[in-house]
Design a protein around this motif. Structure first.
Motif, PDB file in Angstrom:
ATOM      1  N   ALA A  88       0.856  -1.181   0.000  1.00  0.00           N
ATOM      2  CA  ALA A  88       0.000   0.000   0.000  1.00  0.00           C
ATOM      3  C   ALA A  88       0.895   1.235   0.000  1.00  0.00           C
ATOM      4  O   ALA A  88       1.964   1.240   0.608  1.00  0.00           O
ATOM      5  CB  ALA A  88      -0.902   0.005   1.235  1.00  0.00           C
ATOM      6  N   VAL A  89       0.464   2.289  -0.693  1.00  0.00           N
ATOM      7  CA  VAL A  89       1.295   3.480  -0.791  1.00  0.00           C
ATOM      8  C   VAL A  89       1.301   4.272   0.513  1.00  0.00           C
ATOM      9  O   VAL A  89       2.177   5.107   0.733  1.00  0.00           O
ATOM     10  CB  VAL A  89       0.846   4.388  -1.954  1.00  0.00           C
ATOM     11  CG1 VAL A  89       1.086   3.702  -3.289  1.00  0.00           C
ATOM     12  CG2 VAL A  89      -0.620   4.774  -1.808  1.00  0.00           C
ATOM     13  N   HIS A 121      -8.340   2.611 -11.219  1.00  0.00           N
ATOM     14  CA  HIS A 121      -8.442   3.939 -11.822  1.00  0.00           C
ATOM     15  C   HIS A 121      -9.690   4.667 -11.313  1.00  0.00           C
ATOM     16  O   HIS A 121      -9.660   5.880 -11.076  1.00  0.00           O
ATOM     17  CB  HIS A 121      -8.475   3.828 -13.350  1.00  0.00           C
ATOM     18  CG  HIS A 121      -7.230   3.237 -13.931  1.00  0.00           C
ATOM     19  ND1 HIS A 121      -7.087   1.891 -14.150  1.00  0.00           N
ATOM     20  CD2 HIS A 121      -6.059   3.810 -14.302  1.00  0.00           C
ATOM     21  CE1 HIS A 121      -5.884   1.656 -14.661  1.00  0.00           C
ATOM     22  NE2 HIS A 121      -5.241   2.795 -14.755  1.00  0.00           N
ATOM     23  N   ASN A 122     -10.786   3.933 -11.159  1.00  0.00           N
ATOM     24  CA  ASN A 122     -11.999   4.539 -10.600  1.00  0.00           C
ATOM     25  C   ASN A 122     -11.776   4.990  -9.157  1.00  0.00           C
ATOM     26  O   ASN A 122     -12.165   6.092  -8.768  1.00  0.00           O
ATOM     27  CB  ASN A 122     -13.157   3.548 -10.655  1.00  0.00           C
ATOM     28  CG  ASN A 122     -14.034   3.733 -11.883  1.00  0.00           C
ATOM     29  OD1 ASN A 122     -14.019   4.784 -12.512  1.00  0.00           O
ATOM     30  ND2 ASN A 122     -14.788   2.711 -12.231  1.00  0.00           N
ATOM     31  N   LEU A 123     -11.171   4.105  -8.358  1.00  0.00           N
ATOM     32  CA  LEU A 123     -10.932   4.469  -6.959  1.00  0.00           C
ATOM     33  C   LEU A 123     -10.013   5.678  -6.866  1.00  0.00           C
ATOM     34  O   LEU A 123     -10.261   6.602  -6.085  1.00  0.00           O
ATOM     35  CB  LEU A 123     -10.342   3.288  -6.190  1.00  0.00           C
ATOM     36  CG  LEU A 123     -10.036   3.554  -4.708  1.00  0.00           C
ATOM     37  CD1 LEU A 123     -11.295   3.983  -3.950  1.00  0.00           C
ATOM     38  CD2 LEU A 123      -9.409   2.325  -4.060  1.00  0.00           C
ATOM     39  N   ILE A 151      -1.084   2.209  -8.638  1.00  0.00           N
ATOM     40  CA  ILE A 151      -1.966   2.691  -9.707  1.00  0.00           C
ATOM     41  C   ILE A 151      -2.995   3.667  -9.151  1.00  0.00           C
ATOM     42  O   ILE A 151      -3.279   4.712  -9.746  1.00  0.00           O
ATOM     43  CB  ILE A 151      -2.672   1.511 -10.406  1.00  0.00           C
ATOM     44  CG1 ILE A 151      -1.653   0.626 -11.123  1.00  0.00           C
ATOM     45  CG2 ILE A 151      -3.729   2.015 -11.399  1.00  0.00           C
ATOM     46  CD1 ILE A 151      -2.247  -0.626 -11.727  1.00  0.00           C
ATOM     47  N   VAL A 152      -3.562   3.338  -8.000  1.00  0.00           N
ATOM     48  CA  VAL A 152      -4.537   4.237  -7.367  1.00  0.00           C
ATOM     49  C   VAL A 152      -3.878   5.564  -7.022  1.00  0.00           C
ATOM     50  O   VAL A 152      -4.438   6.638  -7.255  1.00  0.00           O
ATOM     51  CB  VAL A 152      -5.134   3.577  -6.107  1.00  0.00           C
ATOM     52  CG1 VAL A 152      -5.954   4.583  -5.310  1.00  0.00           C
ATOM     53  CG2 VAL A 152      -6.011   2.387  -6.496  1.00  0.00           C
ATOM     54  N   ALA A 153      -2.669   5.505  -6.480  1.00  0.00           N
ATOM     55  CA  ALA A 153      -1.959   6.728  -6.106  1.00  0.00           C
ATOM     56  C   ALA A 153      -1.719   7.607  -7.330  1.00  0.00           C
ATOM     57  O   ALA A 153      -1.914   8.831  -7.285  1.00  0.00           O
ATOM     58  CB  ALA A 153      -0.642   6.376  -5.429  1.00  0.00           C
ATOM     59  N   LYS A 154      -1.288   6.989  -8.432  1.00  0.00           N
ATOM     60  CA  LYS A 154      -1.016   7.760  -9.640  1.00  0.00           C
ATOM     61  C   LYS A 154      -2.285   8.384 -10.186  1.00  0.00           C
ATOM     62  O   LYS A 154      -2.311   9.564 -10.557  1.00  0.00           O
ATOM     63  CB  LYS A 154      -0.372   6.860 -10.687  1.00  0.00           C
ATOM     64  CG  LYS A 154       0.004   7.592 -11.970  1.00  0.00           C
ATOM     65  CD  LYS A 154       0.709   6.675 -12.945  1.00  0.00           C
ATOM     66  CE  LYS A 154       1.108   7.423 -14.218  1.00  0.00           C
ATOM     67  NZ  LYS A 154       1.810   6.536 -15.178  1.00  0.00           N
ATOM     68  N   ALA A 157      -3.579  11.520  -8.583  1.00  0.00           N
ATOM     69  CA  ALA A 157      -2.740  12.712  -8.760  1.00  0.00           C
ATOM     70  C   ALA A 157      -2.162  13.203  -7.435  1.00  0.00           C
ATOM     71  O   ALA A 157      -2.045  14.409  -7.196  1.00  0.00           O
ATOM     72  CB  ALA A 157      -3.528  13.825  -9.455  1.00  0.00           C
ATOM     73  N   GLY A 158      -1.840  12.248  -6.558  1.00  0.00           N
ATOM     74  CA  GLY A 158      -1.227  12.607  -5.286  1.00  0.00           C
ATOM     75  C   GLY A 158      -2.204  12.836  -4.153  1.00  0.00           C
ATOM     76  O   GLY A 158      -1.789  13.077  -3.009  1.00  0.00           O
ATOM     77  N   ALA A 159      -3.510  12.742  -4.428  1.00  0.00           N
ATOM     78  CA  ALA A 159      -4.502  13.025  -3.385  1.00  0.00           C
ATOM     79  C   ALA A 159      -4.424  12.033  -2.228  1.00  0.00           C
ATOM     80  O   ALA A 159      -4.807  12.371  -1.102  1.00  0.00           O
ATOM     81  CB  ALA A 159      -5.913  13.021  -3.979  1.00  0.00           C
TER      82      ALA A 159
END
Length: 257
Positions: A88-89, A121-123, A151-154, A157-159
């Motif tokens: 996890a990021v 990508h949706n998440l 992938i979720v982190a990217k 956009a850093g959110a």
């Protein structure tokens, strides 16, 4: 992090969010690396893999038994030894801490609850919009959902660095608890009986976004105080999950402004 000498390109592993091999995964669990899921080859009887599975479950990590061919397809090193962890990021938050932070700001809580969004990508897009809209946190289920992967982190956009994301074992139980704490639960549904623009989103609110294919599950749907529908004027009768989240969140922003 100690890496199994039989593995190669450890820096690439970290960049991709994958931790491969028995020693590497054991070490990651030992030092407290945030792990989203661990995939273990189905049918393996190795004591080392059994130790990894029991340790991971004890730490609340989701363990998934998978066909070895799936692990082969996931592997970057081609020497996964029957186990791949997806890092996890960032660590997951606690729902109570999210609510407490909202109250410390003197704001009515605004949460987004994602019911089994499997597309990362949706998440990521939901997290990005939620952060931009000033939501206090996002909640996802432990199983049958994308997690806080690279992938979720990217896509966010850093959110993910700014917005807390909690993960719970049972969304139905969580929604019951949120209602007991005074939150109103608004589920998004194409057949909703309340128009989005008639919904009062100014108070303590949790917005439930259903999965990409089937929407909200029956038990989650039953916990909603209101089922809200986004007015559709064209021939298409539904929006992508992340687009629906954006429309509802910014109606909440408008009402709270």
């Amino acid at each position: 992090m100690r890496v199994d000498k039989r593995q190669s390109a450890p820096l690439q592993l970290e960049a991709d969010g994958l931790i491969e091999g028995r020693n590497a995964v054991i070490e990651a669990l030992r030092v407290g690396t945030a792990v989203d899921k661990i995939y273990i080859a189905k049918g393996e009887t190795s004591a080392a893999l059994g130790h990894i599975a029991s340790t991971a479950r004890g730490k609340g990590v989701v363990v998934i038994e998978s066909d070895r061919r799936k692990l082969d397809a996931m592997s970057q090193t081609h020497s996964h030894q029957g186990v791949i962890a997806v890092a996890a990021v960032r660590a997951y938050a606690d729902v109570d801490d999210i609510l407490a932070a909202a109250r410390e700001k003197g704001e009515p809580p605004l949460l987004v609850v994602c019911d089994e969004l499997s597309d990362p990508h949706n998440l990521g897009a939901v997290i990005r919009t939620a952060e931009a809209a000033g939501a206090h946190g996002v909640v996802i289920p432990k199983r049958r959902s994308a997690g806080l992967t690279a992938i979720v982190a990217k896509t966010s956009a850093g959110a993910v660095s700014y917005l807390p994301v909690a993960r719970v074992a049972n969304l139905t139980a969580l929604l019951k608890e949120l209602k007991e704490q005074g939150l109103w639960i608004f589920g998004t549904a194409a057949d909703g009986t309340t128009s989005l623009y008639q919904a009062d989103l100014k108070g303590p609110t949790a917005i439930v976004i259903g999965s990409e294919g089937s929407g909200m599950g029956r038990l989650v749907r039953e916990q909603c105080d209101f089922l809200i529908a986004i007015p559709m004027r064209g021939q298409i009768n539904s929006l992508n999950a992340s687009a629906a989240a954006a429309v509802v969140l910014y109606e909440a922003v408008r009402q709270r402004s």
